[in-house]
Design a protein around this motif. Sequence first.
Motif, short mmCIF file in Angstrom:
data_model
loop_
_atom_site.label_atom_id
_atom_site.label_comp_id
_atom_site.label_asym_id
_atom_site.label_seq_id
_atom_site.Cartn_x
_atom_site.Cartn_y
_atom_site.Cartn_z
N ASP A 6 1.96 -8.77 -6.64
CA ASP A 6 2.57 -7.42 -6.76
C ASP A 6 1.62 -6.43 -6.90
OD1 ASP A 6 5.29 -8.10 -6.36
OD2 ASP A 6 5.85 -8.23 -8.44
N LYS A 36 4.29 -1.85 -12.41
CA LYS A 36 4.20 -2.14 -11.10
C LYS A 36 4.51 -0.91 -10.03
CE LYS A 36 7.44 -5.15 -8.36
NZ LYS A 36 8.46 -6.21 -8.25
N HIS A 64 4.96 0.92 -6.15
CA HIS A 64 5.86 0.49 -4.99
C HIS A 64 5.44 1.34 -3.83
CE1 HIS A 64 8.34 0.25 -8.65
NE2 HIS A 64 8.46 -0.86 -8.17
N GLU A 68 5.69 8.35 -6.83
CA GLU A 68 6.35 7.65 -5.69
C GLU A 68 7.56 8.30 -4.97
OE1 GLU A 68 7.54 3.89 -7.74
OE2 GLU A 68 5.66 3.09 -7.43
#
Length: 371
Positions: free
Chosen positions: A89, A151, A153, A326
Amino acid sequence: MKKGKAVILDKPNGEFTIDEAELPEPKEGEILVKQEMCGVCGTDVHMYHGHLPGTKFPIVLGHEPVGIIAKLGKGVKVDHTGESVKEGDRIYVVPGIRCGKCYFCTVLLEPTLCVNSTAYGFRPYLDQPPHFQGGYAEYIYMNHPASTFLKMHVQPEIAVLLEPLTVGIHQMDMAKLCVGDTAVIQGCGAIGLFTLVAAKEAGAHKTIVVGAPQSRLDLASEFGADLTINIEEVTDPKERIEMVKSETTLGYGADAVFECTGFPKAVPEGIDMLRRGGSYLVAGHFTDVGEVPLNPYLHFTNKQINLMGVWGDDTGHFVRGRPIIESGKYPFEKMVSHKLPLERIKDAMDAISTNYRLDDKEVRKIVIVTG
Ligand SMILES: [Zn+2]
Ligand SMILES: [Zn+2]
């Protein structure tokens, strides 16, 4: 045993050399991150020149790191927001590490002021492991128990911008902007542009960016600035102050002004752009670049301003910055102008120290590509 590269700076204004060290095996609660990219920040350049007090050498600089989880230590299952993570990840390593125990952490609840604070990219490169404590390396070894990470994305070219955005978010927390306010941002470097984004997200109705060169102001317009003022064209500060005031309610001045220049002279000018009772935030001075005369009566008491300094960022700012980065709402993809290998860190430092040009191209944001 597998090895990884790291770029070591031996002393202020010294040499960058690539060293190789054995990769550590993450223990319980630790993570080994295979770096993809690390942003080059003005702070790195100040540290290179020895202008950040307390910096210990030799050091691996770089505190804007994004990478892939290479190996998870036992027990690491989620990121700071509880999102599950596995090897492979993409994550953003929050550089700052706070003690959670000192007076500032526990009583005043101001983690950016932690007296035992440390950070990846600010830790010395030791003779003994753990190595890989900075972003200009193939790996980051997150071995500090208070480390946090998120994390990500989106692709690394976007994710890598999270840290400079957090400085804008921290400023908005302090400025307490209201919906409909007019915000002025002095400076159109990375921090200025991201402070613009944060001001818009915080409810500023009108945003004015004051800076140079024109190409960066054009980028500010693309990020949503309602008005830009080019200090190379409008060279008289008095005229700039009048231009700002003419854009505000009854000509009183801006509700908040954000200093993102790193030039002391911007401070009195910025305060003069403010309405009475407005907020002035100094965010661009992360190192000591000198003094400037201020008139306590005219600048502070008579205007009854809120004057605030902003120091760095904390995990909460990263958590709130992630959805903005994001979202695709702003042209973040236009920020990274140069991708350089580890071998060219000195070129990046030199370009940011001089004329913001590298390889015949204007510097917006340089990232070191390690993946
Ligand atoms: Zn930075
Ligand atoms: Zn603390």
